[in-house]
Design a protein around this motif. Structure first.
Motif, PDB file in Angstrom:
ATOM      1  N   MET A   1      52.823  76.679  41.098  1.00  0.00           N
ATOM      2  CA  MET A   1      54.187  76.859  40.662  1.00  0.00           C
ATOM      3  C   MET A   1      54.573  75.816  39.604  1.00  0.00           C
ATOM      4  N   ILE A   2      54.086  74.576  39.785  1.00  0.00           N
ATOM      5  CA  ILE A   2      54.377  73.525  38.807  1.00  0.00           C
ATOM      6  C   ILE A   2      53.711  73.854  37.475  1.00  0.00           C
ATOM      7  N   ARG A   3      52.499  74.378  37.522  1.00  0.00           N
ATOM      8  CA  ARG A   3      51.805  74.745  36.281  1.00  0.00           C
ATOM      9  C   ARG A   3      52.561  75.833  35.539  1.00  0.00           C
ATOM     10  N   LEU A   4      53.099  76.792  36.270  1.00  0.00           N
ATOM     11  CA  LEU A   4      53.864  77.864  35.640  1.00  0.00           C
ATOM     12  C   LEU A   4      55.117  77.293  34.967  1.00  0.00           C
ATOM     13  N   GLY A   5      55.801  76.390  35.648  1.00  0.00           N
ATOM     14  CA  GLY A   5      56.996  75.773  35.075  1.00  0.00           C
ATOM     15  C   GLY A   5      56.683  74.956  33.831  1.00  0.00           C
ATOM     16  N   LEU A   6      55.618  74.158  33.895  1.00  0.00           N
ATOM     17  CA  LEU A   6      55.219  73.369  32.723  1.00  0.00           C
ATOM     18  C   LEU A   6      54.771  74.267  31.577  1.00  0.00           C
ATOM     19  N   GLY A   7      54.095  75.349  31.907  1.00  0.00           N
ATOM     20  CA  GLY A   7      53.676  76.304  30.868  1.00  0.00           C
ATOM     21  C   GLY A   7      54.860  76.948  30.181  1.00  0.00           C
ATOM     22  N   LEU A   8      55.876  77.318  30.952  1.00  0.00           N
ATOM     23  CA  LEU A   8      57.076  77.914  30.357  1.00  0.00           C
ATOM     24  C   LEU A   8      57.839  76.909  29.498  1.00  0.00           C
TER      25      LEU A   8
END
Length: 60
Positions: A1-8
């Motif tokens: 979930m953190i990776r998705l947020g950082l990617g966005l």
């Protein structure tokens, strides 16, 4: 979930670069000339937006 947020966040920062249009570059110049009438001095300034130059000059 953190990776998705950082990617966005990274994607939004990348997309936001240049959103407001091409960069505006200030220009300035000074001309000095010597002729039969003496010494001539010219001062000018302006901005460059994309391929368009807008400027103002003053001869002293």
């Amino acid at each position: 979930m953190i990776r998705l947020g950082l990617g966005l966040i990274a994607l939004s920062v990348l997309v936001a670069c240049g959103v407001d249009g091409p960069p505006v570059r200030p220009t300035a110049g000074v001309n000095v000339g010597v002729g039969t009438r003496g010494v001539n001095v010219g001062v000018g300034g302006g901005v460059r937006v994309g391929g368009v130059n807008l400027g103002v000059g003053l001869g002293l």
